[in-house]
Design an enzyme around this catalytic site. Sequence first.
Site, PDB file in Angstrom:
ATOM      1  N   GLY A 180    -111.333  97.880  -7.253  1.00 10.28           N
ATOM      2  CA  GLY A 180    -111.512  97.622  -6.657  1.00 10.28           C
ATOM      3  C   GLY A 180    -112.919  96.672  -5.931  1.00 10.28           C
TER       4      GLY A 180
ATOM      5  N   GLY B 149    -112.592  94.309  -5.547  1.00  8.70           N
ATOM      6  CA  GLY B 149    -112.036  92.147  -5.183  1.00  8.70           C
ATOM      7  C   GLY B 149    -110.675  91.927  -6.404  1.00  8.70           C
ATOM      8  N   THR B 150    -111.007  90.043  -6.294  1.00  2.45           N
ATOM      9  CA  THR B 150    -110.005  89.717  -6.508  1.00  2.45           C
ATOM     10  C   THR B 150    -110.553  88.740  -7.578  1.00  2.45           C
ATOM     11  OG1 THR B 150    -108.820  89.722  -3.964  1.00  2.45           O
ATOM     12  CG2 THR B 150    -107.308  88.095  -5.561  1.00  2.45           C
ATOM     13  N   VAL B 151    -109.423  88.277  -8.742  1.00  2.22           N
ATOM     14  CA  VAL B 151    -109.773  87.518  -9.919  1.00  2.22           C
ATOM     15  C   VAL B 151    -108.800  86.170  -9.210  1.00  2.22           C
ATOM     16  CG1 VAL B 151    -109.644  86.411 -11.943  1.00  2.22           C
ATOM     17  CG2 VAL B 151    -110.653  88.483 -10.729  1.00  2.22           C
TER      18      VAL B 151
ATOM     19  N   LYS C 279    -113.686  85.133 -10.030  1.00  6.73           N
ATOM     20  CA  LYS C 279    -113.735  86.136  -8.981  1.00  6.73           C
ATOM     21  C   LYS C 279    -114.507  87.066  -7.676  1.00  6.73           C
ATOM     22  CE  LYS C 279    -116.073  91.009 -10.565  1.00  6.73           C
ATOM     23  NZ  LYS C 279    -117.450  91.688 -11.742  1.00  6.73           N
TER      24      LYS C 279
ATOM     25  N   ASP D  23    -119.269 100.034 -18.680  1.00 11.71           N
ATOM     26  CA  ASP D  23    -118.288  99.834 -17.568  1.00 11.71           C
ATOM     27  C   ASP D  23    -117.090  99.981 -18.615  1.00 11.71           C
ATOM     28  OD1 ASP D  23    -115.915 101.244 -16.115  1.00 11.71           O
ATOM     29  OD2 ASP D  23    -116.594  99.277 -14.733  1.00 11.71           O
TER      30      ASP D  23
END
Length: 405
Positions: free
Chosen positions: A91, A93-95, A109, A206
């Site tokens: 959720g 984004g993208t790594v 990231k 988290d």
Amino acid sequence: MMIDFQFISINLGIGIALVVLVAGSTWLYWALKKRRFVKLKKKYFQQNGGSELRQQLSGQGSTERIKFFTSEELEKATKNYDESNIIGRGGFGTVYKGTLTDGRIVAIKKSKMVERIQGKGFINEVGILSQINHRHVIQLLGCCLETQVPLLVYEFINNGTLSDHIHDENKASAIMWETRLRIAIQTAEALYYLHCVASTPIVHRDVKSSNILLDEEYNAKMCDFGASRLVPLDQNQLSTAVQGTPGYLDPESLQTNRVTEKSDVYSFGVVLVELLTGKKALFFDRPKEQRILTIFFLFPLKDDSLFQVLEDCIVNNGNHKQILKVAQLAQRCLSINGEDRPTMKEVMLELEMIRMIGENAEQNPEENTYLLGESYAHYYLGGGESSIATHSMTGSFLLPVSDAR
């Protein structure tokens, strides 16, 4: 035939002039484009809080450790963010996996498009990670603020997440009980460091199995501090909108909108249950009343049927004495009232004691009987597995934790 040299000369001059004009126009176009690009990068840098972050890092003495990468460096490292370099999506984004010019392999990231106020989570993550130096916390190498959304550059951990392994039937059996206990201890060490050792206490907010990375030797590294918050030294809690992942959220925080270190303890308790059962925090292949992992786990624990819900590879190959104690510890971490939960220091010490008891059980049965309490005496001195259910809920460790935070 007479050659009109004057005509040729004129045409040649016009041709040269056209070439010069085209070349000049092209150069001017690219110069203006580069100038606009430089201005745009400066604009993004300011919008993303670059000046503020530089000042913050300078005040912390972290400017040498945290590098400000250029957008070109990271584009080159990822082959312009080629899909073949994607190593994770979510959720957030993208790594991407990237290779820097010096040969270092890194994880980059890249956030999804977010509102500016939400984008501050990236800056928050830089500020927090720049203050952390622990072997079981992911190392931040730098950031790039020259793009529309900020980019963070981390050390590359090459074995995926704890969630990837324990929730995949093909991988779960490879992580034996001793390894799972070690991962739990290392994660507890990282959270204890954040809560008690860092210059300013940090609440992660988290904690979950997908935020625990594993290296090739299955050593744990805590990651994703985008939701984390620094706790002022004169306070022990934060009044804030509760963030986190369903299934891991502290029910007390949901009611009060107050986040404390005990909120991380609750989430860590869920991770312990994941390690024991191999199941996700929320799963939908069971009846409605059993879809929350904590409920699925706690009822059998109270009914002395714990081993019926544990993962088969754990039951078959694990140390049952250790498993019981970890299950009891998880139960305390999951207490509805935060005051009834142990601190991460207590959790860390107890897990270490569980490991030592397992290692020394055969050599020092009398000492372990004392450490575990009289309720385990029958089992340790020859009672056998049939005694587990009868004595599972009464023993407790005698730990020197009175000075724990």
